[in-house]
Design a protein around this motif. Structure first.
Motif, short mmCIF file in Angstrom:
data_model
loop_
_atom_site.label_atom_id
_atom_site.label_comp_id
_atom_site.label_asym_id
_atom_site.label_seq_id
_atom_site.Cartn_x
_atom_site.Cartn_y
_atom_site.Cartn_z
N PHE A 81 0.80 -1.09 -0.09
CA PHE A 81 0.04 0.03 0.04
C PHE A 81 0.85 1.11 -0.03
O PHE A 81 0.75 2.38 -0.51
N TYR A 82 2.12 1.20 0.73
CA TYR A 82 2.70 2.28 0.87
C TYR A 82 3.50 2.72 -0.55
O TYR A 82 3.56 3.75 -0.81
N TYR A 83 3.93 1.69 -1.10
CA TYR A 83 4.63 1.94 -2.43
C TYR A 83 3.72 2.45 -3.51
O TYR A 83 4.05 3.53 -4.36
N LEU A 84 2.33 1.81 -3.54
CA LEU A 84 1.53 2.61 -4.37
C LEU A 84 1.06 3.90 -4.02
O LEU A 84 0.93 4.70 -4.97
N HIS A 85 0.78 4.18 -2.63
CA HIS A 85 0.90 5.50 -2.30
C HIS A 85 1.80 6.58 -2.57
O HIS A 85 1.60 7.46 -3.12
N GLU A 86 3.00 5.98 -2.55
CA GLU A 86 4.25 6.77 -2.88
C GLU A 86 4.17 7.22 -4.34
O GLU A 86 4.43 8.42 -4.76
N LYS A 87 3.88 6.13 -5.38
CA LYS A 87 3.89 6.32 -6.78
C LYS A 87 2.65 7.31 -6.88
O LYS A 87 3.12 8.10 -8.03
N LEU A 88 1.85 7.24 -6.46
CA LEU A 88 0.56 8.16 -6.87
C LEU A 88 0.97 9.62 -6.37
O LEU A 88 0.82 10.57 -7.13
N TRP A 89 1.46 9.90 -5.25
CA TRP A 89 1.94 11.02 -4.58
C TRP A 89 3.17 11.70 -5.86
O TRP A 89 3.24 13.04 -5.89
N TYR A 90 4.08 10.95 -6.17
CA TYR A 90 5.13 11.24 -6.93
C TYR A 90 4.66 11.88 -8.15
O TYR A 90 5.15 12.99 -8.75
N LYS A 91 3.53 11.42 -8.75
CA LYS A 91 3.03 11.91 -10.01
C LYS A 91 2.09 13.01 -9.82
O LYS A 91 1.68 13.71 -10.81
N SER A 92 1.65 13.31 -8.60
CA SER A 92 0.73 14.37 -8.14
C SER A 92 1.84 15.98 -8.13
O SER A 92 2.83 15.84 -7.55
N ASN A 93 1.02 16.88 -8.44
CA ASN A 93 1.74 18.24 -8.57
C ASN A 93 1.23 18.82 -7.51
O ASN A 93 1.56 20.15 -7.10
N TYR A 94 0.36 18.31 -6.59
CA TYR A 94 -0.26 19.05 -5.69
C TYR A 94 0.55 19.66 -4.53
O TYR A 94 1.59 18.75 -4.08
N GLY A 95 0.51 20.70 -4.22
CA GLY A 95 1.45 21.44 -3.01
C GLY A 95 2.78 21.56 -3.50
O GLY A 95 3.58 21.92 -2.75
N LEU A 96 3.01 21.58 -4.88
CA LEU A 96 4.46 22.04 -5.28
C LEU A 96 4.31 23.35 -5.84
O LEU A 96 3.41 23.99 -6.41
N GLU A 97 5.37 23.92 -5.79
CA GLU A 97 5.62 25.32 -6.30
C GLU A 97 5.41 25.35 -7.89
O GLU A 97 5.92 24.47 -8.36
N GLU A 98 4.89 26.56 -8.35
CA GLU A 98 4.77 26.51 -9.76
C GLU A 98 6.10 26.08 -10.58
O GLU A 98 6.12 25.51 -11.67
N THR A 99 7.29 26.69 -10.24
CA THR A 99 8.45 26.41 -11.01
C THR A 99 8.98 24.93 -10.61
O THR A 99 9.62 24.38 -11.74
N ASP A 100 8.50 24.02 -9.76
CA ASP A 100 8.71 22.83 -9.74
C ASP A 100 8.12 22.13 -10.64
O ASP A 100 8.42 20.97 -11.05
N ARG A 101 6.46 22.51 -10.90
CA ARG A 101 5.74 21.79 -11.71
C ARG A 101 6.33 21.70 -13.18
O ARG A 101 6.35 20.78 -13.91
N ASN A 102 6.76 22.76 -13.62
CA ASN A 102 7.44 23.00 -14.80
C ASN A 102 8.87 22.12 -15.16
O ASN A 102 9.07 21.82 -16.36
N THR A 103 9.50 21.98 -14.08
CA THR A 103 10.88 21.04 -14.25
C THR A 103 10.83 19.73 -13.73
O THR A 103 11.68 19.05 -14.01
N ARG A 104 9.45 19.20 -13.21
CA ARG A 104 9.67 17.95 -12.43
C ARG A 104 9.48 17.10 -13.67
O ARG A 104 8.66 16.97 -14.73
N THR A 105 10.25 15.84 -13.48
CA THR A 105 9.97 14.77 -14.59
C THR A 105 9.06 13.63 -13.79
O THR A 105 9.48 13.26 -12.61
N ILE A 106 8.36 13.08 -14.33
CA ILE A 106 7.55 12.23 -13.90
C ILE A 106 7.77 10.70 -14.56
O ILE A 106 7.75 10.60 -15.71
N GLU A 107 7.99 9.78 -13.81
CA GLU A 107 8.10 8.08 -14.57
C GLU A 107 6.96 7.80 -15.34
O GLU A 107 6.00 7.95 -14.73
#
Length: 140
Positions: A114-140
């Protein structure tokens, strides 16, 4: 990448909901008593939210950058902390150290998945990230 405290708080809450439901069900099945399951799950709400928040903040400061290994290492480190907490609480609430051990060992399997799946979902989410981070973040 920077992250806001809001992201970590919401992530903590979503994980706690999943984790608490898993603990209640496992504790009920292993102890044979639904009230014991509810007591253990309720006690964990506070202890696990504090421990998870601290764990999340420490990992955010970590140098580990490869997302696959980062998720695996976070999963293992959190499971160790979480299992120790569960075993101690289950022992104290049930009065039986074997119930604490059985619940702890069962959770190693269910919670890591459950934790691994939770981590993967949150890694793909931009929720709570600064705008500049959304533009430079790479998602697997």
């Amino acid at each position: 990448m920077t992250s806001t405290q809001k992201r970590h708080i919401v992530k903590t809450i979503t994980w706690r909901i999943i984790g608490t439901l898993d603990t209640i069900i496992l504790s009920w099945v292993i102890s044979g008593n639904p009230l014991t399951g509810l007591k253990i799950g309720a006690a964990e709400v506070i202890s696990k939210m504090i421990l998870y928040y601290l764990h999340e903040r420490l990992w955010f400061k970590s140098e580990a950058s490869d997302s696959k290994w980062r998720h695996i290492l976070k999963t293992i480190s959190w499971r160790f902390v979480g299992t120790m907490d569960t075993m101690l609480l289950a022992w104290l609430i049930s009065g039986d150290p074997m119930i604490g051990l059985q619940i702890g060992f069962a959770e190693v399997i269910t919670k890591m998945l459950f934790y691994y799946l939770h981590e993967k979902l949150w890694y793909k989410s931009n929720y709570g990230l600064e705008e500049t981070d959304r533009n430079t973040r790479t998602i697997e």
